[in-house]
Design a protein around this motif. Sequence first.
Motif, PDB file in Angstrom:
ATOM      1  N   VAL A 109       0.859  -1.187   0.000  1.00  0.00           N
ATOM      2  CA  VAL A 109       0.000   0.000   0.000  1.00  0.00           C
ATOM      3  C   VAL A 109       0.894   1.236   0.000  1.00  0.00           C
ATOM      4  O   VAL A 109       1.568   1.530   0.993  1.00  0.00           O
ATOM      5  N   ASN A 110       0.917   1.938  -1.122  1.00  0.00           N
ATOM      6  CA  ASN A 110       1.677   3.175  -1.255  1.00  0.00           C
ATOM      7  C   ASN A 110       0.770   4.342  -0.878  1.00  0.00           C
ATOM      8  O   ASN A 110      -0.005   4.838  -1.692  1.00  0.00           O
ATOM      9  N   ASN A 111       0.872   4.781   0.367  1.00  0.00           N
ATOM     10  CA  ASN A 111      -0.065   5.778   0.887  1.00  0.00           C
ATOM     11  C   ASN A 111       0.625   7.066   1.340  1.00  0.00           C
ATOM     12  O   ASN A 111      -0.009   8.127   1.366  1.00  0.00           O
ATOM     13  N   ALA A 112       1.905   7.017   1.693  1.00  0.00           N
ATOM     14  CA  ALA A 112       2.588   8.179   2.261  1.00  0.00           C
ATOM     15  C   ALA A 112       2.562   9.364   1.302  1.00  0.00           C
ATOM     16  O   ALA A 112       2.695   9.199   0.084  1.00  0.00           O
ATOM     17  N   GLY A 113       2.388  10.560   1.860  1.00  0.00           N
ATOM     18  CA  GLY A 113       2.374  11.750   1.016  1.00  0.00           C
ATOM     19  C   GLY A 113       2.477  13.023   1.821  1.00  0.00           C
ATOM     20  O   GLY A 113       2.336  13.020   3.044  1.00  0.00           O
ATOM     21  N   GLU A 114       2.734  14.123   1.129  1.00  0.00           N
ATOM     22  CA  GLU A 114       2.756  15.431   1.757  1.00  0.00           C
ATOM     23  C   GLU A 114       2.181  16.464   0.800  1.00  0.00           C
ATOM     24  O   GLU A 114       2.141  16.252  -0.420  1.00  0.00           O
ATOM     25  N   ALA A 155      -0.547 -11.308  -5.634  1.00  0.00           N
ATOM     26  CA  ALA A 155      -0.182 -10.111  -4.864  1.00  0.00           C
ATOM     27  C   ALA A 155      -0.979  -8.906  -5.356  1.00  0.00           C
ATOM     28  O   ALA A 155      -1.542  -8.905  -6.465  1.00  0.00           O
ATOM     29  N   ALA A 156      -1.019  -7.883  -4.526  1.00  0.00           N
ATOM     30  CA  ALA A 156      -1.771  -6.674  -4.870  1.00  0.00           C
ATOM     31  C   ALA A 156      -0.996  -5.434  -4.453  1.00  0.00           C
ATOM     32  O   ALA A 156      -0.365  -5.412  -3.393  1.00  0.00           O
ATOM     33  N   ILE A 157      -1.065  -4.415  -5.293  1.00  0.00           N
ATOM     34  CA  ILE A 157      -0.517  -3.097  -4.998  1.00  0.00           C
ATOM     35  C   ILE A 157      -1.677  -2.114  -5.020  1.00  0.00           C
ATOM     36  O   ILE A 157      -2.480  -2.122  -5.955  1.00  0.00           O
ATOM     37  N   VAL A 158      -1.767  -1.277  -3.986  1.00  0.00           N
ATOM     38  CA  VAL A 158      -2.825  -0.268  -3.925  1.00  0.00           C
ATOM     39  C   VAL A 158      -2.160   1.085  -3.662  1.00  0.00           C
ATOM     40  O   VAL A 158      -1.482   1.258  -2.654  1.00  0.00           O
ATOM     41  N   ASN A 159      -2.371   2.016  -4.580  1.00  0.00           N
ATOM     42  CA  ASN A 159      -1.760   3.338  -4.489  1.00  0.00           C
ATOM     43  C   ASN A 159      -2.791   4.389  -4.096  1.00  0.00           C
ATOM     44  O   ASN A 159      -3.938   4.335  -4.540  1.00  0.00           O
ATOM     45  N   SER A 190      -0.322  -1.493 -13.763  1.00  0.00           N
ATOM     46  CA  SER A 190      -1.284  -2.575 -13.915  1.00  0.00           C
ATOM     47  C   SER A 190      -1.093  -3.297 -15.238  1.00  0.00           C
ATOM     48  O   SER A 190      -1.090  -4.535 -15.294  1.00  0.00           O
ATOM     49  N   GLU A 191      -0.924  -2.523 -16.287  1.00  0.00           N
ATOM     50  CA  GLU A 191      -0.703  -3.118 -17.616  1.00  0.00           C
ATOM     51  C   GLU A 191       0.552  -3.992 -17.609  1.00  0.00           C
ATOM     52  O   GLU A 191       0.594  -5.047 -18.246  1.00  0.00           O
ATOM     53  N   ARG A 199      -2.209  -7.600  -9.234  1.00  0.00           N
ATOM     54  CA  ARG A 199      -3.176  -6.536  -9.516  1.00  0.00           C
ATOM     55  C   ARG A 199      -2.700  -5.211  -8.924  1.00  0.00           C
ATOM     56  O   ARG A 199      -2.131  -5.175  -7.839  1.00  0.00           O
ATOM     57  N   VAL A 200      -2.943  -4.130  -9.660  1.00  0.00           N
ATOM     58  CA  VAL A 200      -2.559  -2.784  -9.228  1.00  0.00           C
ATOM     59  C   VAL A 200      -3.771  -1.869  -9.355  1.00  0.00           C
ATOM     60  O   VAL A 200      -4.328  -1.720 -10.450  1.00  0.00           O
ATOM     61  N   ASN A 201      -4.177  -1.279  -8.257  1.00  0.00           N
ATOM     62  CA  ASN A 201      -5.333  -0.381  -8.253  1.00  0.00           C
ATOM     63  C   ASN A 201      -5.034   0.841  -7.384  1.00  0.00           C
ATOM     64  O   ASN A 201      -3.962   0.939  -6.777  1.00  0.00           O
ATOM     65  N   GLY A 202      -5.985   1.757  -7.341  1.00  0.00           N
ATOM     66  CA  GLY A 202      -5.791   2.971  -6.569  1.00  0.00           C
ATOM     67  C   GLY A 202      -7.031   3.382  -5.804  1.00  0.00           C
ATOM     68  O   GLY A 202      -8.145   2.928  -6.085  1.00  0.00           O
TER      69      GLY A 202
END
Length: 271
Positions: A109-114, A155-159, A190-191, A199-202
């Motif tokens: 889960v790529n969630n960090a931000g500013e 596996a899954a990536i969620v941005n 995702s492609e 799978r890659v979603n947001g």
Amino acid sequence: MPGSETDLDRKPKWQPRFPGSGRLKGKVAIVTGGDSGIGRATAVLFAREGAKVAIAYLEESEDAQITAKAIKKEGSEVLLHESDLGCPDSCKLLVDRVIDKWGRLDVLVNNAGEQHPDEDITDITVEQLQRTFQTNIFSMFYLTQAARPHLKKGAAIVNCTSVTMYKGAGLLLDYSATKGAITAFTRSLSEQLVGDGIRVNGVAPGPIWTPLNPMGGQPPEKMDDFGEDTPMGRPGEPNEVAPAFLFLACEDSSYMSGQVLHPNGGIIVNG
């Protein structure tokens, strides 16, 4: 940035609202920005659903300890990683620590931000522009690159992108630009990975009550009515966003990739 949740007078609601059902049983997840806000809510919800969770954070150690305690209370295991994920070496170290501890990685889960508000484009300094991109999008590249050799079929990536990518935000020009990049990154990654069963979603949250906005992410005068311009007339809570991350991380969304969910208080967007 993003500030400490323990310093907020009104605490965000991050606690999971429903019993778990084992949807991430046996899985290992990394949640960046997991010390507070949406990241904390997601990390604790993942733990309730059976995942072991590593949370990465910049420097808010007190917040991170609260998250860790909540994860353990759910009967799971936690790994804390304090570092700047805008540095490739920090991302590699995080992944190495996860693999050394648990031997696998299933969800990223790529969630960090500013974010930093500016009235005019000429107010955005070179340092701020580079820092915002480094934190918000470069870190996603670095961490995904480090994680990729360990992500297997299933596996899954969620941005975490943002409603600002879809509707714009005059005060958050550089931040909105990074969120546009994140959405394109999500669709393109995702492609690239879908053929390998990854799978890659947001998720594109609207205005959510987290430390990010009241602690410098918005001008102070904007906080009195923060989120009231949504159709629902209020800001969202982190535990109203975390289920979107869970859905995309688990097999409930097994026929979805390259998509974005929109917990944004009813704002209509395209995409």
